[in-house]
Motif scaffolding. Structure first.
Motif, PDB file in Angstrom:
ATOM      1  N   VAL A 173       0.838  -1.198   0.000  1.00  0.00           N
ATOM      2  CA  VAL A 173       0.000   0.000   0.000  1.00  0.00           C
ATOM      3  C   VAL A 173       0.875   1.250   0.000  1.00  0.00           C
ATOM      4  CG1 VAL A 173      -1.929  -1.138   1.164  1.00  0.00           C
ATOM      5  CG2 VAL A 173      -0.170  -0.013   2.529  1.00  0.00           C
ATOM      6  N   GLY A 174       0.315   2.311  -0.509  1.00  0.00           N
ATOM      7  CA  GLY A 174       1.041   3.579  -0.556  1.00  0.00           C
ATOM      8  C   GLY A 174       0.365   4.506  -1.536  1.00  0.00           C
ATOM      9  N   GLU A 175       0.705   5.779  -1.455  1.00  0.00           N
ATOM     10  CA  GLU A 175       0.109   6.762  -2.340  1.00  0.00           C
ATOM     11  C   GLU A 175       0.486   6.480  -3.790  1.00  0.00           C
ATOM     12  OE1 GLU A 175       1.176  10.699  -1.121  1.00  0.00           O
ATOM     13  OE2 GLU A 175       0.457  10.427   0.928  1.00  0.00           O
ATOM     14  N   SER A 176      -0.279   7.065  -4.690  1.00  0.00           N
ATOM     15  CA  SER A 176       0.017   6.924  -6.116  1.00  0.00           C
ATOM     16  C   SER A 176       1.388   7.515  -6.415  1.00  0.00           C
ATOM     17  CB  SER A 176      -1.049   7.661  -6.934  1.00  0.00           C
ATOM     18  OG  SER A 176      -0.768   7.566  -8.306  1.00  0.00           O
ATOM     19  N   GLY A 177       2.189   6.766  -7.195  1.00  0.00           N
ATOM     20  CA  GLY A 177       3.497   7.262  -7.602  1.00  0.00           C
ATOM     21  C   GLY A 177       4.633   6.925  -6.671  1.00  0.00           C
ATOM     22  N   THR A 178       4.386   6.096  -5.654  1.00  0.00           N
ATOM     23  CA  THR A 178       5.442   5.783  -4.688  1.00  0.00           C
ATOM     24  C   THR A 178       6.307   4.595  -5.105  1.00  0.00           C
ATOM     25  OG1 THR A 178       3.789   4.529  -3.431  1.00  0.00           O
ATOM     26  CG2 THR A 178       4.290   6.761  -2.655  1.00  0.00           C
ATOM     27  N   GLY A 179       5.846   3.810  -6.067  1.00  0.00           N
ATOM     28  CA  GLY A 179       6.655   2.684  -6.528  1.00  0.00           C
ATOM     29  C   GLY A 179       6.177   1.330  -6.057  1.00  0.00           C
TER      30      GLY A 179
END
Length: 466
Positions: free
Chosen positions: A170-176
């Motif tokens: 999980v993570g924000e958009s664009g984090t890889g």
């Protein structure tokens, strides 16, 4: 020194001579009068090097060597014999002896060989440690960062890669997130088997089941031949369910059943096929909130979230910014076949003061744009760095609203403005608007049915995601 030696010889004089000389040289020494006695000592003591006679009763030197190589691989063995021949030496070295010395010998010969053995062992240890260091540094080469938060990500990848449990990234958009998913597969025991990914947000709702599980010929209009889904194609490998939280609730129960039973049936068939697939999922949403709001099945969440990995936003690991900038400048110099440019300190300061809502994806775009603006300059200056204000769209809309506009109209204008900003990329637009791609698509379909959707946003059934 802490090295432990074992002298094995049926000749008392040789044993005593070697014991005294090697103790004087600083080694810890034990002794045995035959191979059988030596094996008993090995069962109870950690021995670094055995110095053994070749010809002995019961268990001779070659037999002892064979057992040592099988059971005590870290223990070295130096053979000695008064009956030394080339054949004996070759045989001993083939089995794994470190060296072979012929009697009579001087203590200097023995000490030299013992010293050489431990120097060789030290080199082996250094080499192993160096290989581990290089392996660790290269293992996650697609991921850039030395911050504590990224080290935690690397640690979690290391923990889970060798297992077969489901992982939720999980993570924000664009984090890889997708890069992390690839690293998990690359470092797993499945790395030589297929790695497939499917963007769950980009599949039209009526095609989700057939895309995931395949379909039989004639099962629906257009099904001209029997086709596997991604689950069958990824058999024995790994499958990335990108943006898994965008799967329609109607399909979540079917996905859960497949994960539980490890078997899948194509659309139009009742015949189940066993599958062996490692599931990695990603989401940029608050999944627990979705579970709480009944937008995502709780049982499916727990099935996917056996091992969670959270990717930090770029603003949470700004220590990595110089490394990331250098990494992408190197890639750009290769891409454009020009000398690598240098990011000036003022330009870097400007980047440090930005909040990076688009994370690393936004950073890549900013660096490439500045790279092109710098043209033939060797350095990228602060004037070459153009950063978009996150409030720009909101401010533009605010100036256009006069207080007599309905919320529905405000929402529609916001959607159209964001689609134009993202060049009609629905995935990017939905991230900016903080709604799912499916919600965006449903709203656009509503506008289309009401004949208020501009033609520039009509894509037919296809979702474009560049």
């Amino acid at each position: 020194m802490d090295y432990k030696l074992l002298i094995v010889d049926d000749d008392y004089a040789i044993r005593s001579f070697l014991e005294e000389a090697l103790k004087d040289a600083g080694y810890n020494v034990s002794k045995a009068d035959n191979g059988a006695a030596a094996l008993k000592i090995l069962e109870n003591e950690k021995i670094d090097l055995i110095i053994s006679d070749l010809k002995m009763p019961e268990v001779d030197g070659l037999q002892l060597l064979s057992v040592v190589k099988e059971k005590y691989q870290d223990t070295g063995l130096l053979l000695m014999s008064a009956y030394g021949t080339v054949e004996d030496a070759v045989q001993a070295m083939k089995i794994g002896a470190f060296d072979f010395v012929t009697k009579p010998f001087s203590i200097t010969e023995i000490e030299t060989r013992v010293q050489r053995f431990f120097e060789f062992q030290d080199l082996k240890i250094e080499n192993i440690q160096l290989k581990k260091k290089i392996s660790t540094e290269e293992k996650y080469i697609s991921l850039v960062g030395n911050s504590d938060k990224m080290k935690e990500v690397y640690s979690r990848i290391e923990m889970v890669s060798k297992s077969d449990v489901s992982v939720l990234v999980v993570g924000e958009s664009g984090t890889g997130k997708e890069l992390v998913s690839r690293e998990i597969h690359k470092n797993s025991i499945r790395n030589n088997n297929p790695y497939l990914q499917i963007n769950c947000a980009a599949i039209p709702e009526n095609l989700v089941e057939s895309s995931l599980f395949g379909y039989e010929k004639g099962s629906f209009t257009g099904a001209l031949k029997t086709t596997n889904g991604v689950f069958q194609e990824a058999d024995k490998g790994s499958l990335l369910l990108d943006e898994v939280t965008e799967i329609p609730t109607s399909m979540q129960a079917k996905l859960l059943r497949v994960l539980q039973e490890k078997a899948v049936a194509r659309v139009g068939s009742h015949e189940y096929q066993n599958i062996d697939v490692r599931i990695i999922s990603t989401s940029n949403r608050n999944v627990l909130k979705m579970v709480e709001d009944k937008d995502f099945r709780e049982d499916l969440f727990y099935r996917l979230n056996v091992f969670p990995i959270e990717i930090p936003a770029l603003r949470e690991r700004m220590d990595d910014l110089p490394l990331l900038v250098d990494h992408f400048l190197t890639k750009l110099s290769d891409k454009y076949n020009v000398e690598k440019k240098i990011m000036s300190s003022l330009a870097l300061d400007k980047m440090f003061n930005h909040s990076w809502p688009g994370n690393v994806r936004e950073l890549v775009n900013v660096i490439e744009r500045s790279f092109l603006y710098a043209a033939d300059n060797d350095s990228i200056l602060d004037k070459h760095i153009t950063l978009e204000s996150t409030s720009k769209v909101a401010m533009t809309m605010e100036t256009n609203f006069n207080g007599n506009t309905s919320l529905e109209e405000i929402e529609r204008r916001a959607i159209f403005a964001t689609l134009r900003k993202t060049k009609n990329n629905r995935t990017k637009a939905s991230n900016i608007l903080d709604i799912s791609v499916r919600t965006l698509r449903n709203k656009l379909n509503l506008y289309k049915n009401n004949d208020i959707l501009p033609s520039e946003f009509i894509l037919g059934e296809e979702i474009i995601d560049d």
